[in-house]
Design an enzyme around this catalytic site. Structure first.
Site, mmCIF file in Angstrom:
data_model
loop_
_atom_site.group_PDB
_atom_site.id
_atom_site.type_symbol
_atom_site.label_atom_id
_atom_site.label_comp_id
_atom_site.label_asym_id
_atom_site.label_seq_id
_atom_site.Cartn_x
_atom_site.Cartn_y
_atom_site.Cartn_z
ATOM 1 N N THR A 104 0.866 -0.699 -0.297
ATOM 2 C CA THR A 104 -0.126 -0.487 0.294
ATOM 3 C C THR A 104 1.133 1.460 -0.068
ATOM 4 O O THR A 104 2.200 1.046 0.370
ATOM 5 C CB THR A 104 -1.058 0.001 1.281
ATOM 6 O OG1 THR A 104 -1.894 1.430 1.009
ATOM 7 C CG2 THR A 104 -0.712 0.286 2.486
ATOM 8 N N CYS B 286 -2.607 8.044 7.176
ATOM 9 C CA CYS B 286 -3.923 6.613 7.641
ATOM 10 C C CYS B 286 -3.001 5.589 8.465
ATOM 11 O O CYS B 286 -1.319 6.029 8.265
ATOM 12 C CB CYS B 286 -3.658 6.730 5.626
ATOM 13 S SG CYS B 286 -4.694 7.544 4.480
ATOM 14 N N HIS C 25 -5.713 -0.928 4.897
ATOM 15 C CA HIS C 25 -5.367 0.499 4.251
ATOM 16 C C HIS C 25 -6.245 1.689 5.153
ATOM 17 O O HIS C 25 -7.412 1.698 4.324
ATOM 18 C CB HIS C 25 -5.036 0.890 3.700
ATOM 19 C CG HIS C 25 -4.575 2.545 3.121
ATOM 20 N ND1 HIS C 25 -3.788 3.092 2.320
ATOM 21 C CD2 HIS C 25 -4.452 3.208 3.889
ATOM 22 C CE1 HIS C 25 -3.217 3.678 2.421
ATOM 23 N NE2 HIS C 25 -4.215 4.392 3.550
#
Lengths: 159, 207
Positions: free
Chosen positions: A23, A29, A46
């Site tokens: 990712t 995040c 995620h």
């Protein structure tokens, strides 16, 4: 040949065997690598925000609480056992330092929320690369359970 | 009726926002032109309503390193303004103001950073001033914040800030054209939904 599977924002993918899950550009995040070493089964989640307070709950993977629960549910459906599952996390940075605004606390709130929910769900947290002010790309090798963080202007960190 | 999500905007409302974008970026371009001593124009501004991952693709991939100047709006309108400065634009600024160029962001020194923050701040402030004047609202701005990092992470800042309200990101903005060459510098306005409703009402297009 191992396969690279990309995980988007507010997204989760499950991998097996030689799969590598990746990712990109985690800011505030958080990326979570779930691993069952016996089945060689893994998932990369995620999440973007700490708590799901949205009416209707359209996208559970956007939030730490509903995202972690949904991922565990799907892994357990594939035979993973809660007692074996371990998690490594990365992200939760503060990209901009803004004076006099609540902005930028999201990273820290994400970290705290992930910690709380993992504890509540009885999942072991094995390692983390969190906080600071750098963006991170997270790679997760399902076979070995090893995670790697890539950042701009820094050496890769394997954890 | 109030909007609950960006994907509910009507064509008339989007046209109005595009007009705001046009006036905002137009003013920003004039300011930059004066600052850099070169002709700076704008391309046709766009209003985009994108899903998160779509937005990352649109800006040019998550891992590309870029400079970002960010200002938070408050007062009668809440939101984030972001100037995304890609390398070509960075060199345009550094060349015009400091007579230097860089190969990558690692070479950026303090003076260069300071120049980029200033250019970003001027572009953002003129944009907001134009918008505030046009719609007769008052907006307060924070001191600009600056970061050089993967643009995916920079773009997730407005997403995360308003992510609890919508699965979409709305941006109003455009590219600059300097000396006849298109230089990607995106000035993006991301208001929160309440402010967007307020703005549309002020402009007399909300239903």
């Amino acid at each position: 040949m191992n396969q690279k599977i990309t995980v988007g924002i507010a997204d989760m993918q499950i991998g097996k065997g030689n799969d590598v899950l990746i990712t990109y550009a985690l800011g505030s995040c958080i990326g979570l690598c779930f691993h069952d070493p016996v089945l060689k089964l893994g998932a990369l989640l995620h999440i973007m925000l700490p708590l799901n307070m949205e009416p209707g709950r359209k996208n559970p993977l956007k939030y730490a609480d509903s995202g972690i629960r949904e991922t565990l549910r799907q892994l357990e459906m594939k035979g993973a056992q809660r007692s074996r599952i371990t998690v490594k996390i990365a992200g939760g940075a503060k990209m901009f330092e803004v004076n006099g605004g609540s902005l930028g606390n999201i990273g820290q709130r994400n970290i705290e929320s992930v910690h709380t929910i993992l504890r509540r769900e009885n999942v072991r947290l094995l390692g983390e690369q969190v906080g600071g002010s750098v963006a991170r790309t997270l790679l997760f090798d399902v076979d070995s359970g090893q995670s790697c963080v890539r950042s701009f202007g820094k050496q890769d960190i394997v954890f | 009726m109030n909007l609950h999500s960006f994907d509910e905007l009507t064509t008339l409302e989007i046209d109005t926002l595009r007009e705001i974008g046009s006036i905002g970026t137009g003013n920003a371009a004039t300011a930059m032109s004066t600052l850099l001593g070169r002709e700076v124009r704008i391309t046709l501004p766009e209003v985009r309503i994108m899903e998160y991952n779509e937005a990352i693709d649109w800006i040019g991939g998550p891992e590309t390193v870029t400079a970002g100047v960010l200002v938070k709006m408050s007062g009668q309108m809440n939101g984030i303004m972001l100037a995304v400065q890609q390398l070509e634009f960075v060199n345009l600024v550094l060349n015009s103001m400091l007579d230097m160029t860089i190969e990558n962001y690692g070479e950026l020194n303090d003076l260069g950073k300071s120049a980029l923050v200033e250019v970003g701040n001027i572009a953002i402030s003129t944009f907001i001033n134009a918008l505030a004047g046009l719609s007769n609202i008052s907006v307060d701005l924070t001191v600009p914040a600056f970061a050089v990092d993967m643009q995916g992470a920079i773009l997730t800042v407005p997403m995360a800030e308003y992510g609890g309200m919508s699965d979409y990101l709305m941006t109003i903005g455009g590219n600059f054209v300097c000396d006849g060459k298109q230089v990607p510098c995106r000035v993006l306005l991301s208001p929160d939904i309440r402010s967007l409703n307020f703005l549309l009402k002020k402009l007399g297009v909300a239903e």
